[in-house]
Design an enzyme around this catalytic site. Structure first.
Site, PDB file in Angstrom:
ATOM      1  N   ASP A 144       0.799  -1.091  -0.035  1.00  0.00           N
ATOM      2  CA  ASP A 144      -0.106   0.096  -0.099  1.00  0.00           C
ATOM      3  C   ASP A 144       0.817   1.320  -0.034  1.00  0.00           C
ATOM      4  O   ASP A 144       0.380   2.406  -0.718  1.00  0.00           O
ATOM      5  CB  ASP A 144      -0.878  -0.153   1.311  1.00  0.00           C
TER       6      ASP A 144
ATOM      7  N   LEU B 214     -20.820 -28.531 -22.871  1.00  0.00           N
ATOM      8  CA  LEU B 214     -20.018 -29.729 -22.187  1.00  0.00           C
ATOM      9  C   LEU B 214     -21.177 -30.797 -22.240  1.00  0.00           C
ATOM     10  O   LEU B 214     -22.084 -30.407 -21.709  1.00  0.00           O
ATOM     11  CB  LEU B 214     -19.399 -29.522 -21.098  1.00  0.00           C
TER      12      LEU B 214
ATOM     13  N   LYS C  15     -14.162 -28.697 -12.086  1.00  0.00           N
ATOM     14  CA  LYS C  15     -14.936 -27.826 -12.815  1.00  0.00           C
ATOM     15  C   LYS C  15     -15.539 -26.580 -12.179  1.00  0.00           C
ATOM     16  O   LYS C  15     -16.281 -26.718 -11.220  1.00  0.00           O
ATOM     17  CB  LYS C  15     -16.166 -28.535 -13.069  1.00  0.00           C
TER      18      LYS C  15
ATOM     19  N   ARG D  45     -19.593 -15.201 -21.661  1.00  0.00           N
ATOM     20  CA  ARG D  45     -19.825 -16.475 -22.873  1.00  0.00           C
ATOM     21  C   ARG D  45     -21.254 -15.888 -23.820  1.00  0.00           C
ATOM     22  O   ARG D  45     -21.165 -16.230 -24.892  1.00  0.00           O
ATOM     23  CB  ARG D  45     -19.974 -17.660 -22.228  1.00  0.00           C
TER      24      ARG D  45
HETATM   25  C1  LIG Z   1     -13.114 -25.905 -23.788  1.00  0.00           C
HETATM   26  C2  LIG Z   1     -14.300 -26.920 -23.353  1.00  0.00           C
HETATM   27  C3  LIG Z   1     -15.228 -26.896 -24.071  1.00  0.00           C
HETATM   28  C4  LIG Z   1     -13.740 -28.417 -23.458  1.00  0.00           C
HETATM   29  C5  LIG Z   1     -14.666 -26.516 -21.818  1.00  0.00           C
HETATM   30  N1  LIG Z   1     -15.802 -26.020 -21.609  1.00  0.00           N
HETATM   31  C6  LIG Z   1     -16.033 -25.683 -20.592  1.00  0.00           C
HETATM   32  N2  LIG Z   1     -17.369 -24.982 -20.435  1.00  0.00           N
HETATM   33  C7  LIG Z   1     -18.334 -25.128 -21.528  1.00  0.00           C
HETATM   34  C8  LIG Z   1     -19.382 -25.120 -20.794  1.00  0.00           C
HETATM   35  N3  LIG Z   1     -19.928 -23.998 -20.226  1.00  0.00           N
HETATM   36  C9  LIG Z   1     -21.245 -23.384 -20.051  1.00  0.00           C
HETATM   37  N4  LIG Z   1     -21.219 -22.467 -19.456  1.00  0.00           N
HETATM   38  C10 LIG Z   1     -22.670 -21.910 -19.662  1.00  0.00           C
HETATM   39  C11 LIG Z   1     -23.570 -22.439 -20.492  1.00  0.00           C
HETATM   40  C12 LIG Z   1     -23.465 -23.719 -20.893  1.00  0.00           C
HETATM   41  N5  LIG Z   1     -22.036 -24.190 -20.915  1.00  0.00           N
HETATM   42  C13 LIG Z   1     -19.018 -23.595 -19.287  1.00  0.00           C
HETATM   43  C14 LIG Z   1     -17.705 -23.706 -19.545  1.00  0.00           C
HETATM   44  C15 LIG Z   1     -14.951 -25.935 -19.289  1.00  0.00           C
HETATM   45  C16 LIG Z   1     -15.348 -25.453 -17.989  1.00  0.00           C
HETATM   46  C17 LIG Z   1     -14.372 -25.612 -16.984  1.00  0.00           C
HETATM   47  C18 LIG Z   1     -14.881 -25.095 -15.769  1.00  0.00           C
HETATM   48  N6  LIG Z   1     -15.595 -24.717 -15.137  1.00  0.00           N
HETATM   49  O1  LIG Z   1     -13.541 -25.158 -14.692  1.00  0.00           O
HETATM   50  C19 LIG Z   1     -13.051 -26.130 -17.555  1.00  0.00           C
HETATM   51  N7  LIG Z   1     -12.063 -26.405 -16.425  1.00  0.00           N
HETATM   52  N8  LIG Z   1     -12.825 -26.494 -18.815  1.00  0.00           N
HETATM   53  C20 LIG Z   1     -13.984 -26.237 -19.815  1.00  0.00           C
HETATM   54  N9  LIG Z   1     -13.518 -26.731 -21.113  1.00  0.00           N
END
Ligand SMILES: CC(C)(C)c1nc(N2CCN(c3ncccn3)CC2)c2cc(C(N)=O)c(N)nc2n1
Length: 326
Positions: free
Chosen positions: A37, A83, A114, A135
């Site tokens: 700070d 996913l 996740k 997103r």
């Molecule tokens: C690149 C891919 C598609 C394989 C992928 N997709 C993710 N997601 C997709 C669906 N998502 C989503 N979100 C809102 C509405 C629909 N789908 C939320 C992110 C991942 C989310 C996380 C996490 N949360 O820690 C992670 N370590 N790897 C991810 N990897």
């Protein structure tokens, strides 16, 4: 020899950026808050007196101050995929069988916690943050660049002057969520139902000063556009993200069999309540990029990844149970 003002300012900006990186990205403070700070106030005074030396990636630019009427729409040139969710060991084994059948050989997987936050996409040009976006529906998101700059774990400048787009989760640590809700209750405001809603409400704030006050963090997990990076698998890609200055989740593990994947899942089923952030499962990805390319995508999701979802968590963790890392 006495430093010029420009040298003093540059020196302070460099030191404070390094200290903030250690604290917010590596979770390993190198100086105490009081010292940080003190230097920070010195920099604010010098930049105020000499605005010609104030740079857009100075640590003093993290405080926010832009108030928007609404969010511009952003088109994701490379869409953000969904996913496929799975809920049992049997479904994970079936996933592995499909993968082996398609490729004709066994593969290694990488398991990533996740994170229960909201997905963001960060675009860098010449190593400088040029755009932050939510997103949205995977194709159209909202421009949240001003707010992204106030999230201390999001680098304003990368360690390499490259063009790259990365994606990950923006989340609110459990401890920050509990403190925010206590404060809102005292102020007679509605409380947030869970850290994901609190993070979404905070990153989608029209006043970036409010975003700056919410102690949001990030875990980045994928390169949308690989730019000049030569990586052959997801584990390497995550290491590259670390090297570029991003915050990634260190609990990831490469598993050579689906039994090891299940052991990883079971180990985190119990550890979940001790984590300083909320997770809603484990994302299992085929590690090798050439295997991923062979497997490809369905209309909405990759064939090379699934999200194992934990059953909904029990009652809210108390603040004592959480290990006090950020
Ligand atoms: C690149 C891919 C598609 C394989 C992928 N997709 C993710 N997601 C997709 C669906 N998502 C989503 N979100 C809102 C509405 C629909 N789908 C939320 C992110 C991942 C989310 C996380 C996490 N949360 O820690 C992670 N370590 N790897 C991810 N990897």
């Amino acid at each position: 020899m006495k430093q010029t003002v420009a040298e003093q300012i540059h020196d302070l900006q460099k030191k404070l950026t390094e200290y903030a990186y250690a604290y917010y990205v590596k979770d390993q403070p190198v100086v105490d808050d009081a010292y940080y700070d003190q230097l920070y106030q010195q920099l604010v005074a010098l930049e105020t007196a000499h605005p010609e030396y104030q740079t857009s990636d100075s640590p003093t630019q993290r405080v926010g101050g832009v108030v928007r009427k609404g969010f511009e729409k952003v088109v994701h040139e490379i869409p953000l995929y969904s996913l496929n969710d799975v809920f049992s060991k049997a479904e994970i084994i079936a996933f592995d069988q499909r993968v082996q059948k398609t490729l004709g050989h066994a593969v290694s997987y990488i398991c990533e916690l996740k994170i229960d936050g909201l997905s963001i996409s960060l675009k860098y040009e010449n190593g400088r943050l040029v755009r932050g976006a939510t997103r949205g529906d995977g194709t159209i998101g909202e421009n949240i660049t001003d707010n992204s700059k106030t999230v201390k774990s999001i680098p304003l400048t990368l360690t390499e002057p490259i063009d790259i787009e990365v994606r990950g989760e923006c989340y609110m640590p459990k401890a920050s969520f509990i403190q925010l809700n206590q404060k809102r209750e005292e102020e007679g405001l509605d409380i947030f139902a869970n850290p994901r809603n609190a993070a979404a409400g905070s990153i989608r704030q029209l006043d970036s000063k409010v975003t700056a006050s919410r102690n949001l963090s990030t875990f980045l997990y994928t390169l949308a556009d690989f730019g000049p990076l030569h990586v052959t698998n997801q584990a390497e890609a995550l290491t590259h993200l670390d090297d570029l200055g991003f915050r990634t989740n260190q609990e990831r593990a490469v598993c050579s069999t689906i039994d090891d994947v299940w052991a990883y899942i079971e180990s985190f089923h119990d550890k979940r309540s001790q984590l300083p952030y909320e997770i809603d499962g484990v994302v299992i990805k085929v590690n090798d990029f050439s295997d991923q390319n062979q497997l490809g995508f369905t209309v909405k999701a990759p064939r090379w990844a699934v999200a194992y979802k934990f059953p909904p968590e029990e009652a809210q963790t108390t603040i004592e149970e959480i290990e006090w890392t950020v």
